[in-house]
Scaffold this active site. Structure first.
Site, PDB file in Angstrom:
ATOM      1  N   LYS A   1      53.692  54.075   9.750  1.00 59.38           N
ATOM      2  CA  LYS A   1      53.381  53.857  11.174  1.00 59.38           C
ATOM      3  C   LYS A   1      54.133  54.898  11.998  1.00 59.38           C
ATOM      4  CE  LYS A   1      53.781  49.779  12.825  1.00 59.38           C
ATOM      5  NZ  LYS A   1      54.503  48.530  13.137  1.00 59.38           N
TER       6      LYS A   1
HETATM    7  O1  LIG Z   1      52.299  47.840  15.187  1.00 60.04           O
HETATM    8  C1  LIG Z   1      52.253  46.952  14.364  1.00 60.04           C
HETATM    9  C2  LIG Z   1      51.353  47.021  13.210  1.00 60.04           C
HETATM   10  O2  LIG Z   1      50.739  48.240  13.086  1.00 60.04           O
HETATM   11  C3  LIG Z   1      53.084  45.726  14.469  1.00 60.04           C
HETATM   12  O3  LIG Z   1      53.953  45.596  13.365  1.00 60.04           O
HETATM   13  C4  LIG Z   1      53.849  45.676  15.765  1.00 60.04           C
HETATM   14  O4  LIG Z   1      55.012  46.467  15.650  1.00 60.04           O
HETATM   15  C5  LIG Z   1      54.188  44.249  16.141  1.00 60.04           C
HETATM   16  O5  LIG Z   1      53.006  43.494  16.169  1.00 60.04           O
HETATM   17  C6  LIG Z   1      54.801  44.102  17.511  1.00 60.04           C
HETATM   18  O6  LIG Z   1      55.683  45.118  17.821  1.00 60.04           O
HETATM   19  C7  LIG Z   1      55.489  42.783  17.628  1.00 60.04           C
HETATM   20  O7  LIG Z   1      56.514  42.692  16.697  1.00 60.04           O
HETATM   21  P1  LIG Z   1      57.658  41.554  16.822  1.00 60.04           P
HETATM   22  O8  LIG Z   1      58.290  41.687  18.167  1.00 60.04           O
HETATM   23  O9  LIG Z   1      56.938  40.255  16.647  1.00 60.04           O
HETATM   24  O10 LIG Z   1      58.608  41.890  15.715  1.00 60.04           O
END
Ligand SMILES: O=C(CO)[C@@H](O)[C@H](O)[C@H](O)[C@H](O)COP(=O)(O)O
Length: 348
Positions: free
Chosen positions: A142
Site C-alpha cells: 500500500k
Molecule cells: O487503506 C486500507 C486498505 O487498503 C485500510 O487498511 C485503511 O488504512 C483503513 O481502513 C483505515 O485507515 C482505518 O483503519 P483503522 O483506523 O480502523 O485502523
C-alpha cells in the site's frame, strides 16, 4: 431477512482490515487482508504476539546485509525490525484467505519526499515477505496516493511489484493510480481524524445521496468500469456499518472487526434495502473518465489536481497521522533492540 453482511457479500468482495486469525475465521470468507501501521501496532501488542518483536530483532541483526541495511543506522535497523515483525504476524493469516488472496502492508509515509526511497522500501517489504514464504505475487504494498507515491507505483509495476494506492481522496488520484499500474486503490470514505474523534464523522440518512466520500468512490468505480480499467476499487476507512452498506456494488471493501460484527448482527431493513439498491445503481451506471493522462511530463496534471485545497488538506493530514503511527512502531522496535543488546535492563 438476510444480514447486512450477507446482502453486501452478494455484490461486493469482502476483505479483512485486520491481522486477526480469529476474526478471519469467524466472518469468513475473505479474499485479501489489509492493514496499516495502527493495525500492525495493535496486533503486535496482543499477548500472543509478545515474542514477535524479539524474534524480529534477532532476524534483522542476522539478515540486515541481505536487504542492504546498515545495522549502525538505527532508523533503518528499527524499520527492518518493524517490517520483519509485520510480515511474521501477517503470514499467520494467509491460509485463512482466498487461495488467490493478497496480503497488503503499507509503506512508510516518511519516505514520500523521494520517489526512490519509496521504491526502495517497497522492494524491502517484498523481499521480507519472500524471505518468510509469501511470494511477490501473493503480497501487495500500500502506497499513499501522493504525486511521488504514484510515481513510485509506476516504477514498481514495471518491476513486477503489486501496489495499492491508498488514501485516495479524488478521481484524479484514482485515474493516476490506474495509469501507474496499481492493482487496486483505496478511496477513503472518511477522513483520517474521524477514526479518532467522532466530531469529524458525519452521519447521513442516505450516504449514497449525501456523503461526498461515498459519491466520490461511486464515481471512481463508474469511471473504472466505463473505461474497462482493471485496477480494483477497494473502499476503506469505515467508521460505521452504514459506510459499508453504501459501498454495495463496488469491487471490494475492506472491513475491520467492529464493523463486521455490526453488519453480521443487523438484518436488512426497509431503510438499508434502499441504501443497498441505491448504491448498486450508483456503481453500475456508465460515466466515462476524462481523456487525460496524469503522470506524463513529471505528473504536472496530477500535482495541479492535488493542489485542490480539500484534497491537499485530507492528504496532508493522512500523511501526518500515518507518519506518527510509523514512528510509534519504530519506537517499539527501538525498545526491543535495546532489550536484546542489554537484557539486564529489561526488568528495570
Ligand atoms: O487503506 C486500507 C486498505 O487498503 C485500510 O487498511 C485503511 O488504512 C483503513 O481502513 C483505515 O485507515 C482505518 O483503519 P483503522 O483506523 O480502523 O485502523
Amino acid at each position: 431477512m438476510p444480514s447486512l453482511l450477507e446482502a453486501i457479500r452478494k455484490v461486493t468482495t469482502l476483505d479483512l482490515d485486520a491481522i486477526d486469525v480469529q476474526v478471519a475465521t469467524e466472518y469468513a470468507p475473505f479474499r485479501d487482508m489489509t492493514c496499516n501501521q495502527f493495525i500492525v501496532q495493535s496486533t503486535l501488542m496482543m499477548p500472543e504476539h509478545a515474542h514477535v518483536l524479539a524474534f524480529a530483532v534477532d532476524e534483522a541483526l542476522q539478515t540486515a546485509s541481505e536487504y542492504g541495511v546498515d545495522v549502525t543506522h538505527s532508523a533503518s535497523l528499527e524499520q527492518l525490525v518493524v517490517d520483519i515483525a509485520s510480515v511474521n504476524i501477517i503470514k499467520e493469516i494467509k491460509p485463512k484467505l482466498h487461495p488467490q488472496g493478497l496480503v497488503l502492508l503499507q509503506t512508510c509515509c516518511s519516505k514520500l519526499g523521494v520517489v526512490d526511497d519509496v521504491v526502495a522500501h517497497c522492494e524491502q517489504l517484498v523481499n521480507v515477505f519472500t524471505k518468510y514464504g509469501i511470494s511477490a505475487k501473493e503480497c501487495c504494498i500500500k502506497v499513499p496516493a501522493t504525486v511521488n507515491g504514484l510515481k513510485a507505483c509506476q516504477i514498481l509495476a514495471h518491476k513486477g511489484i503489486n501496489t495499492l494506492a491508498t488514501t485516495v481522496f479524488s478521481t484524479q488520484q484514482a485515474l493516476a493510480a490506474a495509469e501507474a499500474g496499481c492493482v487496486a486503490i483505496s478511496p477513503y470514505l472518511n477522513e483520517l481524524d474521524a477514526h479518532f474523534d467522532r466530531k469529524f464523522y458525519v452521519e447521513y440518512s442516505n450516504p449514497v445521496k449525501q456523503s461526498p466520500g461515498v459519491q466520490l468512490t461511486h464515481r471512481i468505480q463508474r469511471h473504472y468500469r466505463s473505461a474497462g480499467i482493471k485496477t480494483q476499487v477497494k473502499a476503506a476507512s469505515f467508521i460505521e456499518p452504514i459506510d459499508a452498506v453504501a459501498m454495495a456494488g463496488v469491487d471490494a471493501i475492506t472491513v475491520g472487526p467492529t464493523i463486521l460484527k455490526g453488519l453480521a448482527e443487523t438484518q436488512v431493513s426497509e431503510e438499508t434495502a434502499t441504501i443497498l439498491s441505491d448504491a448498486i445503481a450508483a456503481t453500475s451506471a456508465q460515466e466515462a473518465p476524462p481523456q487525460q493522462t496524469w503522470l506524463a511530463g513529471d505528473a504536472t496534471e496530477l500535482a495541479a489536481a492535488m493542489a485542490d485545497p480539500v484534497v491537499a488538506r485530507l492528504q496532508r493530514r493522512a500523511n501526518e497521522v500515518f507518519t506518527n503511527a510509523e514512528e510509534q512502531l519504530r519506537a517499539l522496535a527501538k525498545v526491543a533492540i535495546l532489550n536484546k543488546k542489554q537484557p539486564h535492563l529489561e526488568s528495570l
